[in-house]
Design an enzyme around this catalytic site. Structure first.
Site: not given
Ligand code: GCO
Length: 444
Positions: A165, A348
């Site tokens: 991320e 995720e």
């Protein structure tokens, strides 16, 4: 079965070094920016730190045994850069390198595929002291570290995730100051955003020159951005946030260009060959998605963008995130329709809820099961429409250190008592065991 996945679909669970390992200064490990940030008063809820976390550094064999019981095909973890290079560069730390050797061997013993992420935010403080991701040299320091790790474990690890991320790390850590290193400066955010992209391309190129054996990907947080109201101002704010948060990483990686909305902002940090360097072909994309972003125009906020609250009456998780499974469907369809349908793993997806042990010491986390079911349905729907999805990793295997929220938010399939380090599989653990065994589920 109501929702069925292909036999080769990969089922996994994910964690991150700083969030579970503890042993923050043990066996030669150096200080990371998250050690610094969590030791700075007022930054983390309740003054929590990752000093001990889930003590995974000492309890990893127990945790791998639980992964085997769960029946995981793959386990996504990250290496702590400062465990391997305490100062970020220079002489590697043998004990740190040995820890990940032992973890990987334990996983392979249990026939669980190790998916290694080089960087889940815990930058060496020594490199932050040299400017961190705002400094273009970071790109080369990171590439050296990643190449070392790939060569150290690449005989057994076949899936590498380059960054976790970068878009979130750039925004929360360099623009909003809510995450380490706690910077709140536009040009620092812009420089970090670009250097994360450049690092992704450079590492891909470096690793390709070392081996053709490895599957290389990177992990992006992709949440669809919706305007709170259908007004021009809100739609404009949503478009700009989408460009800053999603397209500023997707477009350079997959299209070799920055979006029109941000190109001018980046011009002072982009050098001639950068975009070619960034757009190195990846084998897959990791998508992290939890909810959607609802955005409104707000002249008092940076870029006149503010996050809007979920609509009244929305179902929320303990993070106050709207339960909106369509977000995952939209993220996957966006990649299919606008980015050439790359191979995707959902790296995720999961939810925090207020998990309580009942009198028998069990945790009946039915809300989490329902959340996971609805998001898997969204994945299946996108796949049936042609989205190229090959696997799904639950966030998270264990309850863990949830950044600025400390230990107040529990995302695990396994409950962790942080006083005793006792692990207690939740009902969602058994549910996921069945999903993996059956390659699907009947709606509850
Ligand atoms: C990430 C995430 C995780 C969080 C999870 C819940 O960037 O991968 O921040 O580390 O714990 O997304 O917020």
């Amino acid at each position: 079965m109501d929702i069925e996945f292909p036999s080769e679909f990969v089922w996994g669970a994910a964690t991150a070094s700083y969030q579970i390992e503890g042993a923050w200064n043990e066996d030669g490990k150096g200080q990371s920016i998250w050690d610094t940030f969590s030791h700075t008063s007022g930054k983390i809820y309740n003054g929590d730190t990752g000093d001990t976390a889930c003590d995974h550094y000492h309890l990893y064999k127990k945790d791998v045994a639980l992964m085997a019981e769960l029946g995981l095909h793959a386990y996504r973890f990250s290496t702590a850069w400062t465990r391997i290079f305490p100062e970020g560069r220079g002489k590697p730390n043998r004990k740190g390198r040995d820890f990940y050797d032992a973890l990987i061997d334990q996983l392979l013993d249990q026939e669980i595929d190790p998916w290694l992420c080089f960087y889940h935010w815990d930058l060496p403080q020594a490199l932050q002291d040299k400017g961190g991701w705002q400094n273009r040299d970071m790109v080369y320091w990171f590439a050296d570290y990643a190449a070392f790790v790939a060569e150290a474990y690449g005989d057994r690890v076949k899936h590498f995730l380059i960054l976790n991320e970068p878009n979130v790390a750039a925004l929360l850590g360099h623009m909003l100051g809510l995450h380490a290193p706690g910077k709140s400066d536009f040009m620092t955010f812009i420089a970090a955003s670009h250097h994360f992209n450049l690092a992704t391309g450079l590492v891909t190129e470096r690793l390709r020159s070392l081996s053709t054996e490895w599957q290389l990907g990177t992990v992006l947080n992709l949440q669809p951005v919706h305007p709170e109201k259908d007004t021009d101002e809100d739609m404009e704010a949503a478009e700009l946030f989408h460009a800053l948060m999603n397209r500023n990483v997707l477009d350079p990686l997959l299209k070799g260009q920055y979006p029109n909305e941000t190109e001018a902002m980046l011009s002072s940090v982009v050098q001639d060959d950068d975009l070619r360097q960034i757009a190195q072909p990846l084998d897959f994309l990791g998508v992290n998605c939890y909810t959607r972003m609802l955005i409104k125009s707000d002249k008092k906020s940076p870029f006149s963008i503010a996050q809007a609250s979920p609509p009244k009456g929305s179902e929320l998780t303990a993070m106050n995130w709207e339960v909106y499974p369509k977000a995952l469907y939209e993220s996957l369809k966006n990649l299919q329709e606008n980015y050439g349908n790359p191979r995707v793993f959902v790296t995720e997806n999961g939810a925090a809820y207020k998990d309580e042990l009942n009198a028998r010491g069990e945790i009946s986390d039915t809300a989490r099961i329902r959340y996971l079911e609805r998001h898997l349905e969204a994945v299946k729907e996108a796949m049936e429409e042609g989205a190229n999805v090959s696997g799904y990793f639950v966030w998270s295997l264990l309850d863990n250190f949830e950044w600025a929220e400390g230990y107040a938010k529990r995302f695990g399939l396994i409950h962790v008592d942080y006083e005793t380090q006792k692990r207690t599989p939740k009902q969602s653990f058994s549910w996921y065991q069945d999903v993996i065994r059956e390659q699907g589920f009947d709606r509850s």
